[in-house]
Design a protein around this motif. Structure first.
Motif, PDB file in Angstrom:
ATOM      1  N   MET A  40       0.862  -1.166   0.000  1.00 48.49           N
ATOM      2  CA  MET A  40       0.000   0.000   0.000  1.00 48.49           C
ATOM      3  C   MET A  40       0.908   1.229   0.000  1.00 48.49           C
ATOM      4  N   SER A  82     -11.277  -0.449  -3.983  1.00 44.98           N
ATOM      5  CA  SER A  82     -11.168  -0.758  -2.561  1.00 44.98           C
ATOM      6  C   SER A  82     -12.528  -1.173  -2.010  1.00 44.98           C
ATOM      7  N   HIS A 103      -5.666  -8.004  -5.159  1.00 39.91           N
ATOM      8  CA  HIS A 103      -5.566  -7.354  -3.852  1.00 39.91           C
ATOM      9  C   HIS A 103      -6.617  -6.251  -3.736  1.00 39.91           C
ATOM     10  N   PRO A 105      -7.525  -3.128  -1.131  1.00 36.89           N
ATOM     11  CA  PRO A 105      -7.328  -2.340   0.084  1.00 36.89           C
ATOM     12  C   PRO A 105      -8.673  -2.194   0.803  1.00 36.89           C
ATOM     13  N   LEU A 115      -5.852  -5.024   4.189  1.00 34.05           N
ATOM     14  CA  LEU A 115      -5.708  -5.468   2.806  1.00 34.05           C
ATOM     15  C   LEU A 115      -6.126  -6.926   2.750  1.00 34.05           C
TER      16      LEU A 115
END
Length: 144
Positions: A40, A82, A103, A105, A115
């Motif tokens: 991140m 996200s 991935h 967040p 995450l």
């Protein structure tokens, strides 16, 4: 189906971060050291993006750039998809599948809360299905 909060409670919310002013080489060293696939990107405690192995492959190596001279801020994904802690695991799976990402967040009140990876989501779904199957088997067989 469970929520993102369930995954974070199981795995914790430790997140490895890097500043946009660090080099890609610095990020690669951290990825290897921590055996992870994404970092991140945080600037002055503010979440500003994500750097992944895919960013490196597509935006550095294939473009002939130097990882020791290229800054994370130049190649990071600055508007990553996200989720929040209250999003469903099913929603996360759909996002990851439809957007071809590994991935997600987790953001709460403009702060990075964690995450989750595709591996986390798949493990959660498998464990949940296993639990349901075991309960059904006990119910059918009359066991308690």
């Amino acid at each position: 189906m469970g929520k993102v909060r369930s995954i974070l409670q199981l795995k914790g919310n430790a997140v490895f971060t890097i500043s946009p002013s660090h080099t890609v080489y610095d990020a690669l060293e951290l990825l290897v050291e921590k055996n992870i696939g994404a970092l991140m990107v945080v600037d002055n405690e503010r979440f500003v993006g994500i750097f992944t192995e895919r960013d490196y492959a597509r935006k550095v190596i294939l473009k002939g750039r130097s990882s020791k001279e290229t800054l994370i801020g130049e190649i990071m994904t600055s508007t990553p998809v996200s989720v929040t802690i209250d999003d469903s695991i099913e929603h996360c799976m759909k996002l990851m599948t439809n957007k071809f990402i590994r991935h997600l967040p987790v953001v709460e009140n403009d702060k990075l809360a964690g995450l989750i990876s595709i591996g986390d989501v798949v493990k959660y779904i498998i464990d949940e299905q296993k639990f349901i199957i075991e309960n059904l088997e006990h119910y059918i067989s009359g066991q308690k």
